[in-house]
Write an enzyme that holds these catalytic residues in place. Structure first.
Site, PDB file in Angstrom:
ATOM      1  N   ASP A 161      -8.393  -3.171  -8.073  1.00  0.00           N
ATOM      2  CA  ASP A 161      -7.936  -2.703  -6.791  1.00  0.00           C
ATOM      3  C   ASP A 161      -8.815  -1.180  -6.419  1.00  0.00           C
ATOM      4  O   ASP A 161      -9.176  -0.913  -7.603  1.00  0.00           O
ATOM      5  CB  ASP A 161      -6.973  -2.127  -6.554  1.00  0.00           C
ATOM      6  CG  ASP A 161      -6.238  -1.446  -5.137  1.00  0.00           C
ATOM      7  OD1 ASP A 161      -6.742  -0.754  -4.575  1.00  0.00           O
ATOM      8  OD2 ASP A 161      -4.933  -1.759  -5.213  1.00  0.00           O
ATOM      9  N   CYS A 199       0.578  -0.849  -0.043  1.00  0.00           N
ATOM     10  CA  CYS A 199       0.643   0.162  -0.129  1.00  0.00           C
ATOM     11  C   CYS A 199       0.992   1.405  -0.345  1.00  0.00           C
ATOM     12  O   CYS A 199       1.741   1.411  -1.062  1.00  0.00           O
ATOM     13  CB  CYS A 199      -1.062  -0.138   0.890  1.00  0.00           C
ATOM     14  SG  CYS A 199      -1.645   1.306   1.373  1.00  0.00           S
ATOM     15  N   HIS A 255      -7.514  -5.008  -2.884  1.00  0.00           N
ATOM     16  CA  HIS A 255      -6.313  -3.482  -2.485  1.00  0.00           C
ATOM     17  C   HIS A 255      -5.956  -4.472  -1.519  1.00  0.00           C
ATOM     18  O   HIS A 255      -7.253  -4.905  -0.434  1.00  0.00           O
ATOM     19  CB  HIS A 255      -6.548  -2.605  -2.298  1.00  0.00           C
ATOM     20  CG  HIS A 255      -5.574  -1.833  -1.473  1.00  0.00           C
ATOM     21  ND1 HIS A 255      -4.461  -0.573  -2.550  1.00  0.00           N
ATOM     22  CD2 HIS A 255      -5.045  -1.445  -0.332  1.00  0.00           C
ATOM     23  CE1 HIS A 255      -3.966  -0.084  -2.166  1.00  0.00           C
ATOM     24  NE2 HIS A 255      -4.022  -0.671  -0.204  1.00  0.00           N
TER      25      HIS A 255
END
Length: 206
Positions: free
Chosen positions: A149, A103, A175
């Protein structure tokens, strides 16, 4: 908060060094149990692993909301912290050094690959904003994304993949697909990405 030295978590192989080392950069949520497990998994594979707390100047993980903590970061300062973490791990016995992250950490893994020195390989997971910073990495770099995502537009992922061929996209993953124990965890994508990561680091760090 009074100034302190960069805090970090370390996991080392059982055998004494030198062994390859990896700096592990945390997500926007900060230092997490999942991140520490990644360090331990790397150590079990023969890598020294160090995870610096990049939010320590703001009080550490959960000292504020993630937007505020992330917004307080200065890229050049993050790179200095990542470099310091690498030097710390070298002092404990590491040789060739890699970097990985998830991330926010994936974004700073890419930033480190572009602007850092002393790293022999980088592996970034679902880092946002990379499409707006398309440079040439200074070390071999592998990137992973999930095709579903919600935080990174498909057009951005496509731009990254076109610019950087060493990009893997898992069409059905979202994600945080490496975040075991969460709803976003994708066992198939995570297993494949982990195997590719170990192969990549094995090629460039050993």
């Amino acid at each position: 908060m009074p100034p302190i030295s960069l805090p970090y978590f370390v996991a080392l192989p059982e055998k004494s060094g030198p062994w390859p080392g990896v700096v592990v950069i945390h997500e926007g949520g900060g230092i997490s149990p999942q991140l520490l497990r990644v360090c331990q998994r790397l150590a079990a594979e023969g890598y020294g692993a160090i995870a610096p707390d990049l939010f320590f100047r703001s009080g550490g993980t959960e000292a504020g909301d993630f937007a505020s903590l992330m917004g307080a970061l200065v890229p050049e300062q993050v790179l200095a912290d990542v470099t310091l973490a690498a030097d710390t791990l070298r002092g404990l016995g590491a040789g060739r050094m890699g970097v990985t992250g998830f991330c926010m950490g994936g974004r700073y893994t890419w930033y480190t690959a572009l602007h850092g020195h002393g790293f022999a390989a980088a592996v970034g997971f679902y880092g946002g904003g990379i499409a707006d910073d398309l440079g040439e990495p200074t070390c071999p770099t592998l990137l992973f994304f999930g095709g579903e995502d919600p935080y990174i537009p498909p057009s951005d992922i496509e731009r990254v993949a076109l610019h950087h061929p060493d990009t893997i996209v898992y069409p059905e993953a979202t994600h945080g697909f490496m975040r075991d124990g969460s709803e976003s965890f994708d066992q198939e994508a995570a297993g494949d990405a982990w195997a590719r990561t170990l192969t990549f680091f094995g090629e460039h760090l050993r």
